[in-house]
Design a protein around this motif. Structure first.
Motif, PDB file in Angstrom:
ATOM      1  N   ARG A   1       5.510   2.121 -13.685  1.00  0.00           N
ATOM      2  CA  ARG A   1       5.005   3.112 -12.729  1.00  0.00           C
ATOM      3  C   ARG A   1       3.796   2.639 -11.924  1.00  0.00           C
ATOM      4  O   ARG A   1       3.389   3.313 -10.982  1.00  0.00           O
ATOM      5  CB  ARG A   1       4.651   4.409 -13.462  1.00  0.00           C
ATOM      6  CG  ARG A   1       5.816   5.046 -14.204  1.00  0.00           C
ATOM      7  CD  ARG A   1       5.492   6.471 -14.616  1.00  0.00           C
ATOM      8  NE  ARG A   1       4.287   6.558 -15.407  1.00  0.00           N
ATOM      9  CZ  ARG A   1       3.417   7.582 -15.342  1.00  0.00           C
ATOM     10  NH1 ARG A   1       3.636   8.578 -14.493  1.00  0.00           N
ATOM     11  NH2 ARG A   1       2.352   7.601 -16.108  1.00  0.00           N
ATOM     12  N   HIS A   2       3.215   1.523 -12.288  1.00  0.00           N
ATOM     13  CA  HIS A   2       2.043   1.001 -11.586  1.00  0.00           C
ATOM     14  C   HIS A   2       0.990   2.082 -11.346  1.00  0.00           C
ATOM     15  O   HIS A   2       0.601   2.359 -10.204  1.00  0.00           O
ATOM     16  CB  HIS A   2       2.447   0.317 -10.286  1.00  0.00           C
ATOM     17  CG  HIS A   2       3.107  -1.012 -10.529  1.00  0.00           C
ATOM     18  ND1 HIS A   2       4.464  -1.143 -10.670  1.00  0.00           N
ATOM     19  CD2 HIS A   2       2.587  -2.252 -10.698  1.00  0.00           C
ATOM     20  CE1 HIS A   2       4.765  -2.413 -10.903  1.00  0.00           C
ATOM     21  NE2 HIS A   2       3.640  -3.111 -10.931  1.00  0.00           N
ATOM     22  N   ASN A   3       0.551   2.682 -12.438  1.00  0.00           N
ATOM     23  CA  ASN A   3      -0.514   3.684 -12.409  1.00  0.00           C
ATOM     24  C   ASN A   3      -0.043   4.954 -11.706  1.00  0.00           C
ATOM     25  O   ASN A   3      -0.462   5.272 -10.589  1.00  0.00           O
ATOM     26  CB  ASN A   3      -1.788   3.137 -11.764  1.00  0.00           C
ATOM     27  CG  ASN A   3      -2.993   4.011 -12.057  1.00  0.00           C
ATOM     28  OD1 ASN A   3      -2.942   4.894 -12.920  1.00  0.00           O
ATOM     29  ND2 ASN A   3      -4.086   3.763 -11.345  1.00  0.00           N
ATOM     30  N   ASN A   4       0.847   5.647 -12.377  1.00  0.00           N
ATOM     31  CA  ASN A   4       1.295   6.968 -11.934  1.00  0.00           C
ATOM     32  C   ASN A   4       1.986   6.950 -10.578  1.00  0.00           C
ATOM     33  O   ASN A   4       1.772   7.818  -9.733  1.00  0.00           O
ATOM     34  CB  ASN A   4       0.115   7.945 -11.899  1.00  0.00           C
ATOM     35  CG  ASN A   4       0.562   9.397 -11.927  1.00  0.00           C
ATOM     36  OD1 ASN A   4       1.603   9.726 -12.505  1.00  0.00           O
ATOM     37  ND2 ASN A   4      -0.205  10.271 -11.301  1.00  0.00           N
ATOM     38  N   GLY A   5       2.828   5.961 -10.366  1.00  0.00           N
ATOM     39  CA  GLY A   5       3.635   5.936  -9.161  1.00  0.00           C
ATOM     40  C   GLY A   5       3.004   5.287  -7.961  1.00  0.00           C
ATOM     41  O   GLY A   5       3.534   5.403  -6.846  1.00  0.00           O
ATOM     42  N   THR A   6       1.896   4.604  -8.137  1.00  0.00           N
ATOM     43  CA  THR A   6       1.312   3.852  -7.032  1.00  0.00           C
ATOM     44  C   THR A   6       2.308   2.778  -6.571  1.00  0.00           C
ATOM     45  O   THR A   6       2.929   2.134  -7.413  1.00  0.00           O
ATOM     46  CB  THR A   6       0.010   3.161  -7.476  1.00  0.00           C
ATOM     47  OG1 THR A   6      -0.889   4.150  -7.963  1.00  0.00           O
ATOM     48  CG2 THR A   6      -0.638   2.410  -6.322  1.00  0.00           C
ATOM     49  N   PRO A   7       2.487   2.571  -5.274  1.00  0.00           N
ATOM     50  CA  PRO A   7       3.394   1.508  -4.830  1.00  0.00           C
ATOM     51  C   PRO A   7       3.026   0.171  -5.479  1.00  0.00           C
ATOM     52  O   PRO A   7       1.858  -0.232  -5.475  1.00  0.00           O
ATOM     53  CB  PRO A   7       3.183   1.472  -3.315  1.00  0.00           C
ATOM     54  CG  PRO A   7       2.769   2.878  -2.974  1.00  0.00           C
ATOM     55  CD  PRO A   7       1.916   3.325  -4.136  1.00  0.00           C
ATOM     56  N   ALA A   8       4.000  -0.502  -6.037  1.00  0.00           N
ATOM     57  CA  ALA A   8       3.745  -1.725  -6.802  1.00  0.00           C
ATOM     58  C   ALA A   8       2.965  -2.777  -6.031  1.00  0.00           C
ATOM     59  O   ALA A   8       2.094  -3.444  -6.605  1.00  0.00           O
ATOM     60  CB  ALA A   8       5.070  -2.298  -7.307  1.00  0.00           C
ATOM     61  N   PRO A   9       3.204  -2.991  -4.720  1.00  0.00           N
ATOM     62  CA  PRO A   9       2.455  -4.027  -3.999  1.00  0.00           C
ATOM     63  C   PRO A   9       0.965  -3.734  -3.845  1.00  0.00           C
ATOM     64  O   PRO A   9       0.226  -4.589  -3.353  1.00  0.00           O
ATOM     65  CB  PRO A   9       3.153  -4.071  -2.623  1.00  0.00           C
ATOM     66  CG  PRO A   9       4.514  -3.547  -2.868  1.00  0.00           C
ATOM     67  CD  PRO A   9       4.321  -2.468  -3.900  1.00  0.00           C
ATOM     68  N   HIS A  10       0.525  -2.538  -4.241  1.00  0.00           N
ATOM     69  CA  HIS A  10      -0.903  -2.237  -4.160  1.00  0.00           C
ATOM     70  C   HIS A  10      -1.718  -3.161  -5.058  1.00  0.00           C
ATOM     71  O   HIS A  10      -2.864  -3.504  -4.749  1.00  0.00           O
ATOM     72  CB  HIS A  10      -1.140  -0.786  -4.576  1.00  0.00           C
ATOM     73  CG  HIS A  10      -2.588  -0.400  -4.681  1.00  0.00           C
ATOM     74  ND1 HIS A  10      -3.383  -0.212  -3.587  1.00  0.00           N
ATOM     75  CD2 HIS A  10      -3.384  -0.176  -5.763  1.00  0.00           C
ATOM     76  CE1 HIS A  10      -4.610   0.120  -3.982  1.00  0.00           C
ATOM     77  NE2 HIS A  10      -4.636   0.137  -5.291  1.00  0.00           N
ATOM     78  N   TYR A  11      -1.143  -3.568  -6.167  1.00  0.00           N
ATOM     79  CA  TYR A  11      -1.889  -4.328  -7.170  1.00  0.00           C
ATOM     80  C   TYR A  11      -1.663  -5.827  -7.009  1.00  0.00           C
ATOM     81  O   TYR A  11      -0.545  -6.283  -6.809  1.00  0.00           O
ATOM     82  CB  TYR A  11      -1.483  -3.877  -8.583  1.00  0.00           C
ATOM     83  CG  TYR A  11      -2.003  -2.515  -8.932  1.00  0.00           C
ATOM     84  CD1 TYR A  11      -3.291  -2.341  -9.423  1.00  0.00           C
ATOM     85  CD2 TYR A  11      -1.225  -1.380  -8.719  1.00  0.00           C
ATOM     86  CE1 TYR A  11      -3.788  -1.079  -9.726  1.00  0.00           C
ATOM     87  CE2 TYR A  11      -1.707  -0.115  -9.019  1.00  0.00           C
ATOM     88  CZ  TYR A  11      -2.999   0.022  -9.519  1.00  0.00           C
ATOM     89  OH  TYR A  11      -3.496   1.274  -9.800  1.00  0.00           O
ATOM     90  N   TRP A  12      -2.730  -6.576  -7.142  1.00  0.00           N
ATOM     91  CA  TRP A  12      -2.649  -8.030  -7.059  1.00  0.00           C
ATOM     92  C   TRP A  12      -1.829  -8.580  -8.223  1.00  0.00           C
ATOM     93  O   TRP A  12      -1.652  -7.921  -9.253  1.00  0.00           O
ATOM     94  CB  TRP A  12      -4.050  -8.627  -7.083  1.00  0.00           C
ATOM     95  CG  TRP A  12      -4.881  -8.316  -5.881  1.00  0.00           C
ATOM     96  CD1 TRP A  12      -5.731  -7.262  -5.726  1.00  0.00           C
ATOM     97  CD2 TRP A  12      -4.951  -9.061  -4.667  1.00  0.00           C
ATOM     98  NE1 TRP A  12      -6.330  -7.301  -4.489  1.00  0.00           N
ATOM     99  CE2 TRP A  12      -5.867  -8.400  -3.818  1.00  0.00           C
ATOM    100  CE3 TRP A  12      -4.336 -10.228  -4.198  1.00  0.00           C
ATOM    101  CZ2 TRP A  12      -6.183  -8.869  -2.542  1.00  0.00           C
ATOM    102  CZ3 TRP A  12      -4.649 -10.697  -2.925  1.00  0.00           C
ATOM    103  CH2 TRP A  12      -5.561 -10.019  -2.119  1.00  0.00           C
ATOM    104  N   PRO A  13      -1.347  -9.839  -8.116  1.00  0.00           N
ATOM    105  CA  PRO A  13      -0.454 -10.394  -9.140  1.00  0.00           C
ATOM    106  C   PRO A  13      -0.982 -10.355 -10.565  1.00  0.00           C
ATOM    107  O   PRO A  13      -0.215 -10.146 -11.508  1.00  0.00           O
ATOM    108  CB  PRO A  13      -0.256 -11.843  -8.664  1.00  0.00           C
ATOM    109  CG  PRO A  13      -0.360 -11.752  -7.178  1.00  0.00           C
ATOM    110  CD  PRO A  13      -1.440 -10.724  -6.927  1.00  0.00           C
ATOM    111  N   ASN A  14      -2.291 -10.566 -10.763  1.00  0.00           N
ATOM    112  CA  ASN A  14      -2.800 -10.654 -12.134  1.00  0.00           C
ATOM    113  C   ASN A  14      -2.645  -9.356 -12.914  1.00  0.00           C
ATOM    114  O   ASN A  14      -2.564  -9.374 -14.147  1.00  0.00           O
ATOM    115  CB  ASN A  14      -4.270 -11.076 -12.122  1.00  0.00           C
ATOM    116  CG  ASN A  14      -4.440 -12.523 -11.724  1.00  0.00           C
ATOM    117  OD1 ASN A  14      -3.475 -13.295 -11.731  1.00  0.00           O
ATOM    118  ND2 ASN A  14      -5.651 -12.914 -11.369  1.00  0.00           N
TER     119      ASN A  14
END
Length: 470
Positions: A202-215
């Motif tokens: 879910r990348h933090n409650n449905g946040t779009p996955a590309p929001h987060y850097w690779p690490n």
């Protein structure tokens, strides 16, 4: 014990349609994998053969092992008088809301994990049981008390990084008579893996996955894989491997390394951000590939050695060389809210203990030429570990001691069939095909959908807003 039953190799082959005669690779796979798919222990970052090699080389006074071991024995975390400081809840991240009452305390966890790992490693090299006893005492103290990893979005970093590290420390003493194995397995699954799984789905409650850097992805992928291996849980392993290949987030390999240039170097996504996070990414992807390799799964060589090309890129750049760069806007990718347009400045003086593992795999196991990896590994040697690279969390992102642990002679090729990595395929009409195994086998890269089997489906909600740091 809260772990899923292991699926036999025969069942996986039958369910996925993978041919029994799948192409072999030159690998250091253990006999147990080749014999029928059982997990090898120890089998995370270090195998039994690795540990025996370290002990023999140090005993013989061989270089550079002795220099690597000297770094280990000099570290304060490797001393057998270390006293653990377990917490019921570990918090990471600054909470800005006025009603918050918690305070960060995650340094208690990473210091104790590194003390457990370093004592366990020192035991295997020296044979001094006092170090094994100390490692066991630290790990047992935490599994008896820890119930939750919490905090801001940074809790996902804590779960991922310290989850894979804790599993590696415990793997080195899992057969110790006093080690509480089942209790530790339960803690890994309930406290660390559950958070990592939630992030990858879910990348933090449905946040779009590309929001987060690779690490962010990579550390949670490492936690998922390490937990699966430590708990003999085939399903968790298969899901982690599938995410590495096809995951929606920026940590899957073609997102983390999005462009292969004509010169044979492959662009590292975080190179536009800064050098430190790029070094961390090489370490995390190397960790993931090494743990998989030790179970007979070759990800180092996946997609024509894509990781090698990415690691060479970071190595050349970190040594002060010029590297090509394609801005994110041209890649149609969006890591968070930042859009770097040029490669960041790199300093040859910035060092992390990430190179020995990667360089030795490609140049010694595989016999490939990797000029920049060879140069930077030599420059970083002898690699230390947690506590040798500053007191803050960045200095504890890698377990380290690669000069001791991963230096190896050139291998003679041994052929073994890798453990198959299960993946789900879109069915005709846009549905998802099940494997028939009744198990979930992967987090998919399909936009908005994570996947798959036996009627079990995870949906990644795309429009819930953006949360957390990137």
């Amino acid at each position: 014990m809260h772990v899923t039953r292991q699926i036999s190799r025969r069942a996986v082959l039958k369910a996925t349609g993978v041919a029994a005669g799948a192409a072999s690779v030159a690998t250091a796979a253990t006999p147990s994998v080749a014999a029928g798919g059982a997990f090898a222990h120890p089998g995370l970052l270090h195998t039994g053969a690795d540990l025996a090699r370290m002990a023999a080389k140090v005993k013989a006074g061989a270089s550079p092992y002795t220099a690597g071991y000297a770094k280990l024995t000099a570290n304060r975390h490797s001393q057998s008088d270390w006293t653990p400081n377990p917490q019921a809840i570990v918090y990471r991240g600054v909470e800005l809301r006025p009603r918050s009452t918690w305070k960060q305390n995650y340094w208690t966890l990473y210091n104790d994990i590194h003390a457990a790992y370093q004592n366990a490693l020192r035991y295997h090299v020296s044979g001094d049981s006092a170090h094994a006893d100390t490692a066991v005492a630290i790990l047992n103290a935490w599994s008896a008390k820890l119930t939750k990893v919490d905090g801001s979005a940074d809790r996902f970093l804590a779960a991922g990084i310290y989850g894979y590290q804790a599993a590696n420390a415990a793997e080195l003493v899992r057969d110790h008579k006093d080690f509480q194995l089942e209790r530790f397995q339960k803690m890994l699954v309930d406290v660390f893996y559950s958070v990592s799984e939630d992030f990858l789905v879910r990348h933090n409650n449905g946040t779009p996955a590309p929001h987060y850097w690779p690490n962010w992805d990579l550390c949670n992928m490492a936690c998922a894989l390490a937990t699966g291996i430590f708990c003999d849980d085939q399903t968790k392993v298969e899901r982690a491997v599938e995410y590495f290949k096809h995951g929606a987030g920026m940590g899957s390999i073609k997102h983390a390394i999005p462009v292969v240039h004509d010169d044979g170097l492959a662009e590292w996504m975080e190179a536009g951000r800064d050098q430190g996070h790029s070094l961390m990414g090489v370490g995390l992807m190397g960790t993931f590939c090494e743990m998989a390799w030790n179970q007979g799964i070759d990800l180092y060589g996946y997609d024509d050695n894509r990781f090698l090309k990415g690691a060479q890129y970071v190595a050349k750049w970190s040594l002060g060389g010029n590297v090509p760069y394609t801005p994110y806007a041209q890649l149609d990718q969006r890591p968070g809210i930042q859009h770097p347009t040029a490669v960041a400045q790199a300093s040859p003086t910035q060092v992390r203990p990430v190179w020995a593992m990667v360089a030795n795999h490609y140049t010694k196991r595989r016999g490939l030429s990797a000029t920049y990896l060879t140069q930077i590994a030599a420059k970083a040697a002898p690699e230390g570990g947690g506590g040798d690279y500053g007191p803050n969390s960045g200095g504890f992102d890698q377990l380290g001691f690669g000069t001791l642990a991963f230096t190896r002679d050139k291998a003679t090729d041994t052929k073994a069939t890798p453990r198959p990595a299960v993946s789900a395929s879109p069915a005709v009409g846009g549905g998802l095909a099940a494997t028939g195994s009744g198990e979930i086998v992967g987090w998919t890269a399909a936009a908005g959908v994570t996947a798959v089997a036996g009627g079990l489906l995870f949906l990644r909600r795309r429009d819930r807003g953006r949360h957390g740091a990137s």
